[in-house]
Design a protein around this motif. Structure first.
Motif, PDB file in Angstrom:
ATOM      1  N   HIS A  13       0.842  -1.199   0.000  1.00 35.85           N
ATOM      2  CA  HIS A  13       0.000   0.000   0.000  1.00 35.85           C
ATOM      3  C   HIS A  13       0.880   1.253   0.000  1.00 35.85           C
ATOM      4  O   HIS A  13       1.997   1.230   0.528  1.00 35.85           O
ATOM      5  N   PRO A  14       0.371   2.356  -0.547  1.00 35.11           N
ATOM      6  CA  PRO A  14       1.074   3.623  -0.362  1.00 35.11           C
ATOM      7  C   PRO A  14       1.178   3.937   1.131  1.00 35.11           C
ATOM      8  O   PRO A  14       0.170   3.942   1.821  1.00 35.11           O
ATOM      9  N   THR A  50      -9.818   8.024   0.636  1.00 31.70           N
ATOM     10  CA  THR A  50     -10.252   7.445  -0.631  1.00 31.70           C
ATOM     11  C   THR A  50      -9.025   7.139  -1.478  1.00 31.70           C
ATOM     12  O   THR A  50      -7.896   7.544  -1.144  1.00 31.70           O
ATOM     13  N   VAL A  51      -9.252   6.427  -2.574  1.00 35.38           N
ATOM     14  CA  VAL A  51      -8.148   6.162  -3.495  1.00 35.38           C
ATOM     15  C   VAL A  51      -7.540   7.475  -3.979  1.00 35.38           C
ATOM     16  O   VAL A  51      -6.309   7.617  -4.068  1.00 35.38           O
ATOM     17  N   GLU A  52      -8.393   8.438  -4.271  1.00 36.28           N
ATOM     18  CA  GLU A  52      -7.920   9.729  -4.790  1.00 36.28           C
ATOM     19  C   GLU A  52      -7.068  10.463  -3.750  1.00 36.28           C
ATOM     20  O   GLU A  52      -5.976  10.967  -4.080  1.00 36.28           O
ATOM     21  N   GLN A  56      -2.951  11.365  -3.814  1.00 32.31           N
ATOM     22  CA  GLN A  56      -2.434  12.711  -3.593  1.00 32.31           C
ATOM     23  C   GLN A  56      -1.408  12.714  -2.464  1.00 32.31           C
ATOM     24  O   GLN A  56      -0.360  13.372  -2.545  1.00 32.31           O
ATOM     25  N   GLU A  57      -1.696  11.970  -1.415  1.00 33.55           N
ATOM     26  CA  GLU A  57      -0.771  11.877  -0.280  1.00 33.55           C
ATOM     27  C   GLU A  57       0.522  11.188  -0.696  1.00 33.55           C
ATOM     28  O   GLU A  57       1.620  11.601  -0.296  1.00 33.55           O
ATOM     29  N   ARG A 177      -2.276  12.169   5.762  1.00 33.33           N
ATOM     30  CA  ARG A 177      -3.135  12.692   6.820  1.00 33.33           C
ATOM     31  C   ARG A 177      -4.357  11.810   7.056  1.00 33.33           C
ATOM     32  O   ARG A 177      -4.785  11.621   8.190  1.00 33.33           O
ATOM     33  N   THR A 178      -4.926  11.254   5.995  1.00 33.91           N
ATOM     34  CA  THR A 178      -6.132  10.436   6.170  1.00 33.91           C
ATOM     35  C   THR A 178      -5.846   9.155   6.945  1.00 33.91           C
ATOM     36  O   THR A 178      -6.755   8.562   7.522  1.00 33.91           O
ATOM     37  N   GLN A 179      -4.584   8.748   6.963  1.00 33.74           N
ATOM     38  CA  GLN A 179      -4.249   7.490   7.620  1.00 33.74           C
ATOM     39  C   GLN A 179      -3.785   7.681   9.061  1.00 33.74           C
ATOM     40  O   GLN A 179      -4.098   6.858   9.927  1.00 33.74           O
TER      41      GLN A 179
END
Length: 232
Positions: A13-14, A50-52, A56-57, A177-179
């Protein structure tokens, strides 16, 4: 993207590569080495983001790390089965970029995708050197394959002093940030191990490993082959 990477790192995963060896990446890119990351999936099963946003991250983190390239094979998240088509996709990536050294996640980890990624990369590194495997592409022999730690840690064969690069590693991780950030009133936010002070634990792990060699921070790696050095 041009061929001829010094180092190619695979992650399921990224953010996997950044967690395990972000400091080592910066250490090499700062010295002029060409380093790339190949994420196997878009992490579409992640509870947050999201995937998007994840892409970006990943792009922002790649800039911090100074990567020469970053790719994504688009394999299914939680579907990294050890099967020919998945091995072939990774083999093709190795032959395309011709890295001297390949890194993959350590083969024991709490996340099944990290384990699967490790196994798939090992299969692909072996296939990449076989002249009669997919003869339409040029065979390539990887000089060395190392394994980095994400969640679980074993005894390291090799440690890299990342004291001067640790700040950039943390900057790269903070791009996700989302993670890693705790949510607020967002109804879509789900508590996970990643947003419960995970980055603090990464920093503590790097500091603890550095203590073994009396340096500020270090990242550890395992090799299935003896570590070869040229003595002066």
């Amino acid at each position: 993207m041009s061929d001829g990477l010094d180092i190619l790192i695979f992650g399921a995963h990224p953010d996997d590569a950044e967690i395990g060896m972000g400091g080592t990446i910066v250490k090499h890119t700062s010295a002029g080495y060409r380093v790339g990351i190949c994420d196997l999936t878009y992490a579409e099963m992640s509870s947050n983001g999201t995937v998007e946003t994840r892409q970006q991250e990943a792009a922002a983190a790649s800039f911090v790390l100074g990567l020469a390239m970053r790719s994504n094979l688009g394999l299914p998240d939680r579907g990294l089965w050890i099967e020919p088509k998945n091995i072939a996709a990774i083999t093709s990536e190795i032959r395309k970029h011709k890295p001297r050294i390949v890194f993959a996640p350590y083969w024991e980890d709490r996340h099944p995708d990290h384990i699967a990624c490790s196994k798939l990369v090992q299969e692909a590194v072996f296939n990449a050197k076989l002249r009669k495997y997919d003869p339409g592409t040029e065979a390539h022999t990887v000089e060395q394959c190392y394994f980095y730690f994400i969640n679980d840690v074993a005894e390291a064969d090799l440690v890299v002093d990342i004291t001067s690069n640790h700040e950039q590693k943390m900057q790269a991780l903070q791009c996700y940030r989302t993670q890693f950030e705790k949510g607020t009133s967002d109804n879509d936010y789900v508590p996970t191990p990643l947003n419960q002070e995970y980055l603090e634990r990464v920093e503590a792990k790097d500091r603890m490993l550095g203590q073994k060699r009396t340096v500020g921070y270090a990242e550890g790696f395992v090799s299935k082959l003896p570590y070869l050095i040229q003595l002066f």
